[in-house]
Design a protein around this motif. Structure first.
Motif, short mmCIF file in Angstrom:
data_model
loop_
_atom_site.label_atom_id
_atom_site.label_comp_id
_atom_site.label_asym_id
_atom_site.label_seq_id
_atom_site.Cartn_x
_atom_site.Cartn_y
_atom_site.Cartn_z
N UNK A 166 0.88 -1.17 0.01
CA UNK A 166 -0.07 -0.03 0.03
C UNK A 166 0.96 1.50 -0.18
N UNK A 167 0.52 2.17 -0.77
CA UNK A 167 1.04 3.42 -0.83
C UNK A 167 0.10 4.50 -0.16
N UNK A 168 0.56 5.46 0.59
CA UNK A 168 -0.24 6.24 1.44
C UNK A 168 -0.23 7.73 1.14
N UNK A 169 0.13 8.01 -0.10
CA UNK A 169 -0.02 9.40 -0.71
C UNK A 169 1.37 10.27 -0.64
N UNK A 170 1.03 11.18 -1.17
CA UNK A 170 2.34 12.30 -1.59
C UNK A 170 3.44 11.68 -2.28
N UNK A 171 2.93 11.14 -3.68
CA UNK A 171 4.22 10.64 -4.59
C UNK A 171 4.83 11.67 -5.02
N UNK A 172 4.41 12.89 -5.17
CA UNK A 172 5.11 14.07 -5.89
C UNK A 172 5.19 15.13 -4.70
N UNK A 173 6.13 16.01 -5.41
CA UNK A 173 6.43 17.35 -4.60
C UNK A 173 5.34 18.39 -4.73
N UNK A 174 5.23 18.66 -6.09
CA UNK A 174 4.46 19.66 -6.49
C UNK A 174 3.53 19.45 -8.06
N UNK A 175 4.24 18.72 -8.82
CA UNK A 175 3.89 18.24 -10.11
C UNK A 175 4.05 16.84 -10.53
N UNK A 176 3.30 16.39 -11.51
CA UNK A 176 3.41 15.17 -11.98
C UNK A 176 4.94 14.95 -12.73
N UNK A 177 5.52 15.96 -13.24
CA UNK A 177 6.73 15.90 -13.93
C UNK A 177 7.76 15.49 -12.96
N UNK A 178 7.44 15.57 -11.47
CA UNK A 178 8.47 14.98 -10.58
C UNK A 178 8.43 13.51 -10.84
N UNK A 179 7.35 12.69 -11.05
CA UNK A 179 7.20 11.19 -11.29
C UNK A 179 7.90 10.76 -12.28
N UNK A 180 7.88 11.19 -13.52
CA UNK A 180 8.30 10.58 -14.75
C UNK A 180 9.55 10.12 -14.61
N UNK A 181 10.85 10.78 -14.19
CA UNK A 181 12.09 10.04 -14.13
C UNK A 181 12.25 8.66 -13.19
#
Length: 269
Positions: free
Chosen positions: A67-82
């Motif tokens: 389970x993942x409980x949230x706050x994947x990124x800092x501010x924007x989805x561009x944080x996730x791509x790398x």
């Protein structure tokens, strides 16, 4: 200096056990691995090994459920791509279930409502592309033999001022019997007393959000002065809450509040 260059680069495996008389016998020994507050925008080519180490450690547990409980990124989805490849490598027998945290709604950017909504939808899409099941005020059943448990995911439910208040516990648990064993995923632990305890159906709630303030001295965090649920276990009657210190942080700093993954074993008793 220590918190920035050493403390933030540490990661530990926190092993916990939850015992409940309501747990079906078929799920005795069921292993849930918990990750929260990844804040992947804080990782770059120099420190992404922390995230990789966390994912490797999670997979090494051979979990029944992640389970993942949230706050994947800092501010924007561009944080996730790398980090898509690393995050997509998480494996569990019964899948990966996730909820959104306050940072995942796009509220921390300058822009109009339409842009924020579009960013949130992109974040949701990326998590689904990773093969994760995103729960938005909804639930799923996991079956073992002739028994089942409920994995419920409530949207972030904060104070409604600084943090989004979108949780709807009645919608989340619509149709769930009162004798079911329910694991509730909710990013913000303040919602436990506000909405989850009054509903009365979730024996176990898992939350993150607080990061244990990313600061503690000899195990004590100044957050304890607020009198709120911010780390470890809390129990009221037949309902319990576990709050993890999470892994990362918007600010890459941790002193005495080491980033963690949690290995939670369910026991009937």
């Amino acid at each position: 200096l220590y918190g920035s260059f050493i403390g933030f680069n540490k990661m530990e495996v926190n092993r916990q056990t939850f015992v409940s008389k309501d747990l079906p016998q078929a799920f005795d020994g069921y292993k849930v691995v918990i990750l929260s507050d990844a804040h992947v925008g804080s990782y770059n080519e120099h420190n992404e090994y922390i995230l990789k180490e966390a994912i490797d450690s999670m997979n090494a547990q051979r979990p029944d459920l992640v389970v993942f409980l949230g706050d994947m990124q800092n501010t924007e989805p561009k944080d996730i791509y790398p980090h898509m490849d690393v995050l997509s490598s998480v494996k569990a027998k019964d899948g990966i279930y996730t909820v959104l945290g306050n940072h995942d709604y796009g509220d921390y950017i300058c822009g109009n409502t339409a842009r924020k909504v579009a960013n949130c939808r992109e974040t949701m899409s990326l998590e689904r592309q990773m093969g994760w099941t995103l729960l938005m005020n909804e639930h799923r059943y996991i079956d073992r033999e002739k028994s089942s448990i409920v994995i419920a995911g409530m949207e972030n439910d904060g104070d409604g001022i600084k943090f989004p208040q979108k949780g709807d516990v009645k919608k989340t648990l619509k149709g769930v019997n009162k004798d079911a064993f329910v694991i509730m995923l909710e990013h913000d632990p303040s919602s436990w007393r506000r909405k989850i305890i009054p509903d009365g159906r979730a024996q176990l709630t898992l939350s993150g959000h607080t990061h244990k303030m990313q600061f503690a001295l000899f195990g004590w965090s100044p957050m304890a002065l607020l009198g709120n649920e911010f780390n470890d276990w809390y129990t009221e009657g037949n309902q319990s809450l576990f709050v993890t210190a999470g892994l990362g942080g918007l600010i890459p700093f941790r002193f005495g509040a080491t980033g963690e993954i949690v290995v939670l074993t369910l026991r009937k008793g």
